[in-house]
Design an enzyme around this catalytic site. Structure first.
Site, PDB file in Angstrom:
ATOM      1  N   VAL A 103     -16.754 -16.641  49.034  1.00 22.93           N
ATOM      2  CA  VAL A 103     -17.867 -15.731  49.329  1.00 22.93           C
ATOM      3  C   VAL A 103     -17.954 -14.736  48.175  1.00 22.93           C
ATOM      4  O   VAL A 103     -16.946 -14.141  47.804  1.00 22.93           O
ATOM      5  CB  VAL A 103     -17.592 -14.950  50.637  1.00 22.93           C
ATOM      6  CG1 VAL A 103     -18.734 -14.003  50.938  1.00 22.93           C
ATOM      7  CG2 VAL A 103     -17.335 -15.892  51.785  1.00 22.93           C
ATOM      8  N   GLU A 155     -18.667 -11.524  47.682  1.00 27.02           N
ATOM      9  CA  GLU A 155     -18.927 -10.336  48.496  1.00 27.02           C
ATOM     10  C   GLU A 155     -19.776  -9.315  47.746  1.00 27.02           C
ATOM     11  O   GLU A 155     -20.467  -8.509  48.340  1.00 27.02           O
ATOM     12  CB  GLU A 155     -17.601  -9.682  48.911  1.00 27.02           C
ATOM     13  CG  GLU A 155     -16.777 -10.479  49.880  1.00 27.02           C
ATOM     14  CD  GLU A 155     -15.853 -11.470  49.203  1.00 27.02           C
ATOM     15  OE1 GLU A 155     -15.987 -11.669  47.968  1.00 27.02           O
ATOM     16  OE2 GLU A 155     -15.000 -12.063  49.884  1.00 27.02           O
ATOM     17  N   TYR A 165     -13.514 -12.068  43.405  1.00 26.70           N
ATOM     18  CA  TYR A 165     -12.582 -13.110  42.968  1.00 26.70           C
ATOM     19  C   TYR A 165     -12.518 -14.142  44.087  1.00 26.70           C
ATOM     20  O   TYR A 165     -13.022 -13.895  45.200  1.00 26.70           O
ATOM     21  CB  TYR A 165     -11.205 -12.534  42.631  1.00 26.70           C
ATOM     22  CG  TYR A 165     -10.502 -11.841  43.765  1.00 26.70           C
ATOM     23  CD1 TYR A 165      -9.724 -12.554  44.673  1.00 26.70           C
ATOM     24  CD2 TYR A 165     -10.625 -10.462  43.931  1.00 26.70           C
ATOM     25  CE1 TYR A 165      -9.090 -11.906  45.718  1.00 26.70           C
ATOM     26  CE2 TYR A 165     -10.002  -9.820  44.969  1.00 26.70           C
ATOM     27  CZ  TYR A 165      -9.223 -10.544  45.864  1.00 26.70           C
ATOM     28  OH  TYR A 165      -8.601  -9.905  46.897  1.00 26.70           O
ATOM     29  N   ASP A 210     -21.239  15.257  56.674  1.00 28.57           N
ATOM     30  CA  ASP A 210     -20.875  16.081  55.515  1.00 28.57           C
ATOM     31  C   ASP A 210     -21.215  17.527  55.854  1.00 28.57           C
ATOM     32  O   ASP A 210     -22.187  17.775  56.570  1.00 28.57           O
ATOM     33  CB  ASP A 210     -21.690  15.671  54.273  1.00 28.57           C
ATOM     34  CG  ASP A 210     -21.551  14.190  53.954  1.00 28.57           C
ATOM     35  OD1 ASP A 210     -20.636  13.556  54.507  1.00 28.57           O
ATOM     36  OD2 ASP A 210     -22.356  13.686  53.146  1.00 28.57           O
ATOM     37  N   HIS A 246      26.229  71.348 -29.906  1.00 28.10           N
ATOM     38  CA  HIS A 246      27.470  71.920 -30.434  1.00 28.10           C
ATOM     39  C   HIS A 246      27.751  73.309 -29.857  1.00 28.10           C
ATOM     40  O   HIS A 246      28.871  73.809 -29.949  1.00 28.10           O
ATOM     41  CB  HIS A 246      27.464  71.909 -31.983  1.00 28.10           C
ATOM     42  CG  HIS A 246      26.717  73.049 -32.614  1.00 28.10           C
ATOM     43  ND1 HIS A 246      25.462  72.903 -33.180  1.00 28.10           N
ATOM     44  CD2 HIS A 246      27.052  74.359 -32.793  1.00 28.10           C
ATOM     45  CE1 HIS A 246      25.059  74.067 -33.658  1.00 28.10           C
ATOM     46  NE2 HIS A 246      26.018  74.974 -33.449  1.00 28.10           N
ATOM     47  N   ASP A 285      22.088  66.738 -32.035  1.00 24.22           N
ATOM     48  CA  ASP A 285      22.717  67.999 -31.599  1.00 24.22           C
ATOM     49  C   ASP A 285      21.797  68.719 -30.616  1.00 24.22           C
ATOM     50  O   ASP A 285      21.216  69.748 -30.933  1.00 24.22           O
ATOM     51  CB  ASP A 285      23.001  68.864 -32.844  1.00 24.22           C
ATOM     52  CG  ASP A 285      23.744  70.147 -32.494  1.00 24.22           C
ATOM     53  OD1 ASP A 285      24.337  70.202 -31.385  1.00 24.22           O
ATOM     54  OD2 ASP A 285      23.720  71.072 -33.330  1.00 24.22           O
ATOM     55  N   SER A 340      22.314  79.290 -33.390  1.00 21.35           N
ATOM     56  CA  SER A 340      22.336  77.886 -32.961  1.00 21.35           C
ATOM     57  C   SER A 340      21.752  77.697 -31.565  1.00 21.35           C
ATOM     58  O   SER A 340      21.952  78.533 -30.673  1.00 21.35           O
ATOM     59  CB  SER A 340      23.764  77.348 -32.972  1.00 21.35           C
ATOM     60  OG  SER A 340      24.057  76.918 -34.262  1.00 21.35           O
TER      61      SER A 340
HETATM   62  C1  4AZ Z   1      25.792  78.435 -37.357  1.00 20.06           C
HETATM   63  O1  4AZ Z   1      26.989  78.611 -37.813  1.00 20.06           O
HETATM   64  C2  4AZ Z   1      24.735  78.145 -38.349  1.00 20.06           C
HETATM   65  N1  4AZ Z   1      21.552  78.254 -42.192  1.00 20.06           N
HETATM   66  C3  4AZ Z   1      23.463  77.960 -37.920  1.00 20.06           C
HETATM   67  C4  4AZ Z   1      22.488  77.718 -38.815  1.00 20.06           C
HETATM   68  C5  4AZ Z   1      22.744  77.669 -40.135  1.00 20.06           C
HETATM   69  C6  4AZ Z   1      24.000  77.866 -40.593  1.00 20.06           C
HETATM   70  C7  4AZ Z   1      24.997  78.128 -39.694  1.00 20.06           C
HETATM   71  C8  4AZ Z   1      21.614  77.376 -41.090  1.00 20.06           C
HETATM   72  O2  4AZ Z   1      25.519  78.501 -36.151  1.00 20.06           O
END
Ligand code: 4AZ
Length: 699
Positions: free
Chosen positions: A140, A142, A160, A245, A490, A552, A646
């Site tokens: 059949v 179906e 089938y 439903d 110095h 110096d 100096s």
């Molecule tokens: C110091 O004996 C010195 N003429 C500094 C400067 C100079 C010399 C001697 C320069 O301190």
């Protein structure tokens, strides 16, 4: 006749006994009338019940058919039937009674069962040979043959041999009825404040055999209202209420529905924050479903009033539960909440219809008191020393001793963020740097005088006196900035053995061994303008050679800064090398001729000497004049530095920039003021980098 009578009685009972049923279960077979191919007996009844498996039907056809013919096949017949209906009744002969014979006709059973009954009556006037029939099980289909829609596949049908099965479109599941296609639709959670919910596949017909659950779940305080829109079409029944439903709505304790049909329910105000919707469909029907929109609303809050100098966002006509507004202030104003300043503040509408917080106020941004400036002062440009938004202040440095770094204006404005801002420096502070090289008292140009001459007080305010604690001066120096002295190395390295002046730490002056006196004019007297300053640290040039006086130069860091005044001012560092022949001024309290020390600071004006000339002058004495040295003096001698000078300054005027700068520091020389012997000075420009590195001074 006796036999006949006997037979009549006996055979009848015999034949009646032959009224029997044959059960057949094969997939095919043959059935024949009794005695076939001989004539069949009278009063005979045979039933063949053919059963084939489910999913098959039975096909029956006749190869031979020869029965007594009668009106409506009353006498002899072959009847084909199912349990419910007669499919065919045949009798007669194929040659003459074609109307009622099966001929080529094929009989199909609708199901898997077929019953065939052969019957003959008591008398047969002629000889009839009966029938020969064949049956077989046939499949059949179906999928195409099924008339009963209730049993057909919902989406796809697959046939089938011996059966069929159903399958579903993508997204559907086969229901346990193996026929309808349902959907999985039970996990639908809606948490947004508005939304739309529809039946599955809307607006196409909703799936069968399905149970859909929808949950709208909002925070407590919300109330959900529902409104069906558009099409509403749920399978209905004229008498019974929604038997197939339906849609059911549960909101809190309330249950609404079931709803079905074609008229949508009226809008529903559930009064609940949690709503469950159930939609159920049975296994049949083609209805289009439904669509509903929902909206959750809460209690309304009063319209918030924006603060003065502020605003509220977003602006709405109404505000309800969970709505949030942001309060911000105009530029230059800050939100002030519980004494705390912030940029914005957020409040929320609560379920009871009140706002979560009071509306904060807007307070003008305040930069507060500006930070003090070392060696400077602050002036307010606005009245009452205001420090609020847009207020202006002016930083200035203590004139004339300090000036502002980068020569900026020093104007700071209070920004909207509440910080003092300068257009160049941003929020960082200006710096006041000491003014260098411009003394208040300028030296009068002297007529040429022999040797040195006393300096006018205040014309060399950068000169420092290096003095022992017992007030004995031993060297000169120059002030750099307000806390550094540049001098000769110095001066600070005093070897006990002048013949082997190796650099021993023990030969160095320690900070406590000496002091610096600024503002000094008189050598041994005081005039009240001096400052005695202690030493913090000493730095010798790393390449200083005590044998040759190369490099110096040394730096002395002061423990306390010098107070700049009309008599104390730093010298500038050189921007470049001096020119040969430039006139320099050398100052000091060093020895004069006849080994006498002066009363006051002395100074000389001498020209810079060509390096080569200087080298040649010292060559016979086997003294090297190196690149880090610079010479000054006159060929004929006379004006010169001497012992005690100096470390002291050799300066010249930078006419372009209008300030004095340090060319060199007094270093050495052969005797003092001799002809063809120049004074040798440590050349500052050569070691400027080292000085700037150690003192961290900029140009
Ligand atoms: C110091 O004996 C010195 N003429 C500094 C400067 C100079 C010399 C001697 C320069 O301190």
């Amino acid at each position: 006749m006796r036999w006949l009578l006997l037979c009549h009685a006996l055979c009848l009972s015999l034949l009646k006994a032959s009224a029997h049923t044959v059960e057949l279960n094969n997939m095919f077979g043959q059935i024949q009338s009794p005695g076939y191919p001989d004539s069949y007996p009278s009063d005979s009844e045979v039933t063949w019940n053919i059963t084939v498996p489910e999913g098959f039907r039975i096909k029956l056809y006749f190869m031979h058919f020869n029965l007594e013919s009668s009106y409506l096949c009353e006498y002899d017949y072959v009847k084909v039937e199912t349990e419910e209906q007669v499919l065919a009744t045949f009798c007669g002969r194929e040659t003459t009674d074609t109307e009622q014979t099966p001929g080529q006709e094929v009989v199909f059973s609708p199901g898997s069962f077929m019953s065939i009954t052969f019957r003959s009556d008591f008398s047969n006037e002629e000889r009839f040979t009966g029938f020969d029939a064949h049956y077989m099980a046939v499949d059949v289909d179906e999928c195409t043959e099924r008339e009963d829609e209730e049993l057909s596949c919902d989406h796809y049908c697959h046939n089938y041999i011996g059966g069929y099965y159903c399958s579903c479109r993508f997204g559907y599941l086969l229901h346990t009825d193996n026929r309808t296609c349902r959907v999985e639709c039970s996990d639908n959670l809606f948490t947004q404040r508005t939304g739309v919910i529809t039946s599955p596949d809307f607006p196409n017909p909703y799936p069968k055999s399905s149970e859909c659950f929808y949950t709208i779940e909002l925070e407590e305080g919300f109330m959900v209202s529902l409104q069906f829109e558009d099409i509403f079409d749920i399978e209905d029944h004229p008498e019974v209420s929604c038997p197939y439903d339906y849609i059911k709505i549960k909101a809190g304790p309330k249950v609404l529905g079931p709803f079905c049909g074609e008229r949508a329910p009226e809008p529903i105000n559930t009064q609940s924050h949690s709503v469950q919707i159930l939609f159920r469909s049975d296994n049949s029907g083609e209805n289009r479903g439904w669509r509903l929109s929902y909206r959750a609303t809460g209690n309304e809050c009063p319209e918030p009033e924006p603060p003065v100098h502020g605003k509220i966002e977003p602006q709405q006509t109404t505000y309800s539960f969970k709505d949030q507004v942001l309060i911000s202030c105009d530029t230059g104003y800050k939100v002030l909440k519980d004494n705390v300043e912030m940029d914005t503040f957020q409040i929320e509408c609560l379920k009871d219809g009140t706002w979560s917080n009071r509306i904060p106020t807007c307070k003008i941004a305040d930069c507060g008191a500006p930070a003090e400036l070392k060696h400077g002062l602050i002036t307010f440009s606005t009245r009452n020393n205001l420090t609020t938004y847009k207020s202006e202040i002016q930083y200035s440095c203590q004139q004339p001793y300090y000036k502002m770094l980068h020569n900026i204006t020093g104007i700071y404005t209070c920004s909207a963020q509440g910080v003092w801002m300068n257009e160049v420096l941003g929020r960082s502070q200006p710096t006041c740097l000491p003014v260098c090289g411009v003394p208040k008292f300028s030296r009068k140009l002297m007529a040429r005088i022999f040797n040195g001459h006393p300096a006018q007080k205040g014309t060399t305010p950068w000169i420092a006196m290096l003095s022992y604690p017992n007030e004995q001066p031993f060297c000169g120096g120059s002030l750099l900035g307000s806390s550094w002295i540049v001098t000769a190395a110095h001066c600070l390295h005093q070897s006990l053995d002048p013949d082997y002046p190796a650099l021993h730490d023990s030969d160095l002056l320690r900070p406590s061994d000496f002091k610096i006196i600024m503002g000094k004019h008189w050598r041994r007297r005081s005039d009240g303008n001096e400052q005695h300053l202690r030493v913090k640290r000493v730095f010798l040039h790393p390449l200083y050679d005590p044998n040759t006086f190369e490099n110096d130069v040394a730096l002395v860091e002061l423990l306390e800064s010098a107070v700049l005044s009309d008599f104390v001012m730093p010298i500038c560092l050189p921007q470049g090398p001096p020119q040969e022949g430039d006139v320099v001024v050398v100052s000091g309290w060093g020895k004069q001729f006849l080994q006498r020390f002066p009363e006051t600071l002395m100074e000389i004006e001498i020209p810079i000497v060509d390096h080569r000339t200087c080298q040649e002058a010292y060559a016979p004495l086997k003294r090297k004049v190196t690149r880090d040295m610079i010479c000054a003096g006159e060929k004929e001698g006379g004006k010169d530095a001497c012992a005690g000078d100096s470390g002291g300054p050799m300066v010249t005027l930078d006419k372009e920039r209008g300030h004095w700068y340090l060319v060199g520091t007094v270093s050495w020389g052969e005797d003092c003021g001799k002809k063809d012997r120049y004074g040798v000075y440590s050349y500052i420009y050569h070691n400027k980098d080292w000085i700037q590195r150690v003192t961290r001074m900029r140009d």
